[in-house]
Design a protein around this motif. Structure first.
Motif, PDB file in Angstrom:
ATOM      1  N   THR A 174     -11.850 -21.884   0.239  1.00 23.62           N
ATOM      2  CA  THR A 174     -11.229 -20.563   0.076  1.00 23.62           C
ATOM      3  C   THR A 174     -11.804 -19.844  -1.132  1.00 23.62           C
ATOM      4  N   SER A 175     -12.354 -18.653  -0.900  1.00 21.50           N
ATOM      5  CA  SER A 175     -12.898 -17.873  -2.021  1.00 21.50           C
ATOM      6  C   SER A 175     -11.747 -17.306  -2.844  1.00 21.50           C
ATOM      7  N   ILE A 176     -12.041 -16.987  -4.092  1.00 22.50           N
ATOM      8  CA  ILE A 176     -11.025 -16.427  -4.987  1.00 22.50           C
ATOM      9  C   ILE A 176     -10.515 -15.087  -4.438  1.00 22.50           C
ATOM     10  N   GLU A 177     -11.405 -14.328  -3.764  1.00 28.75           N
ATOM     11  CA  GLU A 177     -10.996 -13.043  -3.168  1.00 28.75           C
ATOM     12  C   GLU A 177      -9.961 -13.253  -2.066  1.00 28.75           C
ATOM     13  N   GLU A 178     -10.258 -14.202  -1.165  1.00 26.75           N
ATOM     14  CA  GLU A 178      -9.311 -14.505  -0.069  1.00 26.75           C
ATOM     15  C   GLU A 178      -7.985 -15.008  -0.616  1.00 26.75           C
ATOM     16  N   GLY A 179      -8.084 -15.953  -1.551  1.00 24.07           N
ATOM     17  CA  GLY A 179      -6.877 -16.589  -2.083  1.00 24.07           C
ATOM     18  C   GLY A 179      -5.967 -15.615  -2.799  1.00 24.07           C
ATOM     19  N   LEU A 180      -6.548 -14.759  -3.639  1.00 22.73           N
ATOM     20  CA  LEU A 180      -5.726 -13.796  -4.377  1.00 22.73           C
ATOM     21  C   LEU A 180      -5.178 -12.701  -3.462  1.00 22.73           C
ATOM     22  N   GLN A 181      -5.917 -12.389  -2.379  1.00 21.88           N
ATOM     23  CA  GLN A 181      -5.394 -11.412  -1.424  1.00 21.88           C
ATOM     24  C   GLN A 181      -4.146 -11.961  -0.727  1.00 21.88           C
ATOM     25  N   SER A 182      -4.206 -13.248  -0.361  1.00 21.00           N
ATOM     26  CA  SER A 182      -3.029 -13.887   0.266  1.00 21.00           C
ATOM     27  C   SER A 182      -1.837 -13.859  -0.682  1.00 21.00           C
ATOM     28  N   PHE A 183      -2.103 -14.147  -1.965  1.00 20.27           N
ATOM     29  CA  PHE A 183      -1.023 -14.123  -2.946  1.00 20.27           C
ATOM     30  C   PHE A 183      -0.453 -12.715  -3.093  1.00 20.27           C
ATOM     31  N   ALA A 184      -1.346 -11.717  -3.236  1.00 19.58           N
ATOM     32  CA  ALA A 184      -0.906 -10.329  -3.447  1.00 19.58           C
ATOM     33  C   ALA A 184      -0.078  -9.828  -2.263  1.00 19.58           C
ATOM     34  N   ASP A 185      -0.546 -10.126  -1.040  1.00 21.64           N
ATOM     35  CA  ASP A 185       0.178  -9.694   0.166  1.00 21.64           C
ATOM     36  C   ASP A 185       1.566 -10.334   0.203  1.00 21.64           C
ATOM     37  N   TRP A 186       1.634 -11.633  -0.104  1.00 16.97           N
ATOM     38  CA  TRP A 186       2.929 -12.331  -0.117  1.00 16.97           C
ATOM     39  C   TRP A 186       3.844 -11.730  -1.178  1.00 16.97           C
ATOM     40  N   TYR A 187       3.323 -11.519  -2.393  1.00 14.82           N
ATOM     41  CA  TYR A 187       4.129 -11.036  -3.519  1.00 14.82           C
ATOM     42  C   TYR A 187       4.774  -9.688  -3.183  1.00 14.82           C
ATOM     43  N   VAL A 188       3.948  -8.784  -2.673  1.00 13.57           N
ATOM     44  CA  VAL A 188       4.432  -7.426  -2.368  1.00 13.57           C
ATOM     45  C   VAL A 188       5.547  -7.488  -1.319  1.00 13.57           C
ATOM     46  N   GLU A 189       5.372  -8.381  -0.334  1.00 14.72           N
ATOM     47  CA  GLU A 189       6.407  -8.499   0.716  1.00 14.72           C
ATOM     48  C   GLU A 189       7.659  -9.204   0.192  1.00 14.72           C
ATOM     49  N   TYR A 190       7.464 -10.339  -0.479  1.00 19.96           N
ATOM     50  CA  TYR A 190       8.590 -11.166  -0.928  1.00 19.96           C
ATOM     51  C   TYR A 190       9.485 -10.416  -1.920  1.00 19.96           C
ATOM     52  N   TYR A 191       8.870  -9.708  -2.875  1.00 14.86           N
ATOM     53  CA  TYR A 191       9.643  -9.017  -3.894  1.00 14.86           C
ATOM     54  C   TYR A 191       9.908  -7.544  -3.547  1.00 14.86           C
ATOM     55  N   GLY A 192       9.416  -7.124  -2.375  1.00 18.44           N
ATOM     56  CA  GLY A 192       9.589  -5.717  -1.991  1.00 18.44           C
ATOM     57  C   GLY A 192       8.989  -4.800  -3.057  1.00 18.44           C
ATOM     58  N   ALA A 193       7.849  -5.231  -3.607  1.00 17.73           N
ATOM     59  CA  ALA A 193       7.234  -4.481  -4.719  1.00 17.73           C
ATOM     60  C   ALA A 193       6.640  -3.168  -4.234  1.00 17.73           C
ATOM     61  N   LYS A 194       6.814  -2.155  -5.062  1.00 14.19           N
ATOM     62  CA  LYS A 194       6.305  -0.834  -4.656  1.00 14.19           C
ATOM     63  C   LYS A 194       5.231  -0.374  -5.645  1.00 14.19           C
TER      64      LYS A 194
END
Length: 341
Positions: free
Chosen positions: A321-341
């Motif tokens: 897993t590249s750092i780009e892929e991995g951090l994108q997965s984290f960012a997508d999860w974070y925004v959804e989980y915390y309802g971040a705007k």
């Protein structure tokens, strides 16, 4: 050492099952149809809601049994072994964090030393086929030679956390030698991903951004001599552990230690740029962190960089897993989980 698929007829006892790595490993084993006994004390070192959210996902599996408890409670650990008779034990319960070990040393001795001793004693009196336990890249201390190899000298830990992990390796070696317990230690290198630990830098940076606060970077603002970290995506870590679970150690070498990392260190500033891009994409607008540069903290090291040749030779482990892929997965999860705007 050959790599076979998991034996789903076995019972797996996973300590720290509400933790980051423990959760993902439990989930993977349960998805394969294994029976998993999980234990966690759900301490408040970081947001317990995240731990309960992970547990909630595991509870939907019929073959999952959860016990809320502390591995420092010897009687309870012995009774779990007697009742459930685990074939394989994965000890991931530990008090984590380098900096916190300076503020609150007692909990490290309780969980990482006493707790691990209890696990070893339980394995001694209730023989298991394999004990895998968490060590850490922090055992390398401020070693200058990179990449770090398992044969390197690791007698100068620079934090109590690192000292407890080095102690775990020595304890496991001794028990393995005396009581023929097949044991494998894993030196983890900066594991990250969705549902990860909020005390880790990438998670903290993201929290601070949404709180409208600047991020603190402990590299003296020295870009020429930036900190390097071997960031390893959670799915790659789980793949490595799964391969080891399918490859019990040969009896003649009952104790082994492996690095489990990415073998591809990133500059901290590059990592931060990639995280900004990933959050920009997840939010659909440009994200730029406000940054404050500070001196390195006591106990921190300037570079972590794993040689993973030994693990690759043993079970064919290679992170993908590249750092780009991995951090994108984290960012997508974070925004959804915390309802971040």
């Amino acid at each position: 050492m050959g790599y076979r698929s998991l034996d789903i007829s076995k019972t797996y006892f996973i300590t720290g099952s509400a933790g980051f790595i423990g959760f993902y490993l439990s989930k993977k084993l349960l998805e394969k149809g294994c029976r998993v006994i999980g234990i966690d004390n759900i301490n408040n070192y970081y947001d317990v809601n995240l731990k309960y959210a992970r547990l909630e996902k595991l509870r939907s599996f019929e073959k999952f049994t959860f016990i809320k408890g502390d591995i420092a409670d010897k009687d309870m650990i012995i009774s779990i072994f007697k009742e459930h008779r685990p074939h394989i034990v994965v000890n991931l319960a530990a008090q984590a964090g380098v900096r916190y070990s300076i503020e609150n040393p007692d909990v490290y001795i309780g969980s990482n030393i006493v707790g691990f001793f209890n696990i070893l004693e339980a394995c001694r009196h209730n023989p298991v086929e394999h004990l895998i336990y968490a060590s850490s890249s922090s055992v390398y201390g401020s070693n200058k030679k990179v990449p770090f190899e398992e044969s390197d000298f690791v007698d100068h830990p620079v934090s109590l956390y690192a000292a407890t992990k080095k102690s775990n390796e020595l304890m496991a070696y001794t028990y393995s030698h005396l009581y023929k317990i097949p044991a494998t230690g894993l030196r983890f290198f900066t594991v990250y991903g969705p549902m990860g630990r909020p005390d880790m830098a990438y998670f903290g940076f993201t929290n601070r951004y949404f709180a409208g606060e600047p991020i603190k970077i402990f590299n003296n603002g020295d870009f020429e001599h930036d900190l390097y970290r071997d960031f390893t995506y959670i799915d790659d870590i789980i793949e490595g552990i799964e391969r080891l679970l399918g490859s019990p150690p040969v009896e003649t070498v009952p104790h082994k230690v492996f690095n489990i990392g990415n073998n591809n260190p990133e500059k901290l500033m590059t990592f931060i740029e990639i995280l900004e891009k990933a959050l920009s994409k997840a939010l659909g607008r440009k994200v730029v962190f406000s940054k404050v540069f500070e001196p390195m903290k006591p106990g921190d090291v300037s570079a972590t960089y794993a040689s993973t040749d030994k693990l690759h030779k043993a079970v064919g482990f290679k992170p993908s897993t590249s750092i780009e892929e991995g951090l994108q997965s984290f960012a997508d999860w974070y925004v959804e989980y915390y309802g971040a705007k």
